[in-house]
Design an enzyme around this catalytic site. Sequence first.
Site, mmCIF file in Angstrom:
data_model
loop_
_atom_site.group_PDB
_atom_site.id
_atom_site.type_symbol
_atom_site.label_atom_id
_atom_site.label_comp_id
_atom_site.label_asym_id
_atom_site.label_seq_id
_atom_site.Cartn_x
_atom_site.Cartn_y
_atom_site.Cartn_z
ATOM 1 N N HIS A 1 0.864 -1.187 0.000
ATOM 2 C CA HIS A 1 0.000 0.000 0.000
ATOM 3 C C HIS A 1 0.899 1.235 0.000
ATOM 4 O O HIS A 1 1.968 1.253 0.624
ATOM 5 C CB HIS A 1 -0.889 0.019 1.247
ATOM 6 C CG HIS A 1 -1.314 1.399 1.661
ATOM 7 N ND1 HIS A 1 -0.630 2.115 2.633
ATOM 8 C CD2 HIS A 1 -2.323 2.193 1.233
ATOM 9 C CE1 HIS A 1 -1.212 3.288 2.787
ATOM 10 N NE2 HIS A 1 -2.231 3.365 1.958
ATOM 11 N N THR B 1 0.182 9.283 -0.799
ATOM 12 C CA THR B 1 0.623 10.580 -0.301
ATOM 13 C C THR B 1 -0.439 11.598 -0.688
ATOM 14 O O THR B 1 -1.133 11.424 -1.684
ATOM 15 C CB THR B 1 1.989 11.010 -0.871
ATOM 16 O OG1 THR B 1 1.937 11.022 -2.304
ATOM 17 C CG2 THR B 1 3.096 10.080 -0.426
ATOM 18 N N ARG B 2 -0.554 12.651 0.089
ATOM 19 C CA ARG B 2 -1.644 13.601 -0.133
ATOM 20 C C ARG B 2 -1.298 14.966 0.464
ATOM 21 O O ARG B 2 -0.466 15.093 1.363
ATOM 22 C CB ARG B 2 -2.938 13.089 0.501
ATOM 23 C CG ARG B 2 -2.813 12.827 1.992
ATOM 24 C CD ARG B 2 -4.021 12.108 2.563
ATOM 25 N NE ARG B 2 -3.828 11.762 3.968
ATOM 26 C CZ ARG B 2 -3.252 10.648 4.383
ATOM 27 N NH1 ARG B 2 -2.795 9.772 3.503
ATOM 28 N NH2 ARG B 2 -3.110 10.404 5.666
#
Length: 316
Positions: free
Chosen positions: A152, A155-156
Amino acid sequence: MVAARCLIPLRLRHIDRATQMTESFAAEKQRAADWFRELRNQIVAAFEALEDNHTSGPLSDRPAGRFDVSNTSRQSDDGSDAGGGLMSVMRGGRVFEKVGVNVSEVYGTLGDAAQKSMAARGVPGIEDDPRFWASGISLVAHMQNPHAPAVHMNTRMFWTPHAWWFGGGSDLNPCIEYEEDTAHFHATQKAHLDPHGDAHYPKLKAWADEYFYIPHRHRARGVGGIFMDDHNSGDWQADFALTQDIGRAFLPAFVPLVEKRRTQPWTDEDKNTQLIHRGLYAEYNLVYDRGTKFGLATGHDADAVLMSLPPLAKWI
């Protein structure tokens, strides 16, 4: 478990010039959204290359997998456009049983529940002015070969008129663990974080150990990685650079493990172990994952939000 929260600095609570924040961050928001799209393109190309290169070993006789790409959309309560994104999913490939690589850019106003949740996390001004903007990349890969680990990554960047922050990371989820694979994954992440300061890797590793923990099973969902949220040092450029290197670490941390394991023979017992572990992964994403909760609560495309779920899973 070790708490490793990195909350928004208190000094940001005093920024009350919402109009100035809106105008001054237009370029920064565009840069972040462009980067997430660029990273998506790099990963999609690398994963399709893995499919092309798998010409011997289990399932090598089937067609190489390719991503199906579709646009996603989000609407506000009044029916107006509120952003969207790109959903890229590969199913039934030679190497990947299911992998999704999504990017999104959404905006609008937060509902009451989301406002209260963010206010509790220390986001300044959110109850008085619930406007928001968010962009990011989210990836989950479930592998054909039980010896190849699931993974998994996301990034944000999140923005409100009074604050901004970054979040995300990546974690490895093998159903059959190989210590050398785990060591490589962590060492690669550390090498990408160390140029930003020696304290980052141990802090983000501890945070991942805390975040990717399943309380009702009393265990971690995998072998960890790195994770951060609400990250705002007060220096947008530095924080964006750190976020970019979290993303850049992903392919060199993960692809060599797939290359090593993709031709390894497996047994029915190995496949059963994989399916049971996927059940554990599904439990975490449906019950605890913050991104899943946020995506569904803010009306984003449900298929894109739930892309992380495996195609097949099993419970004892």
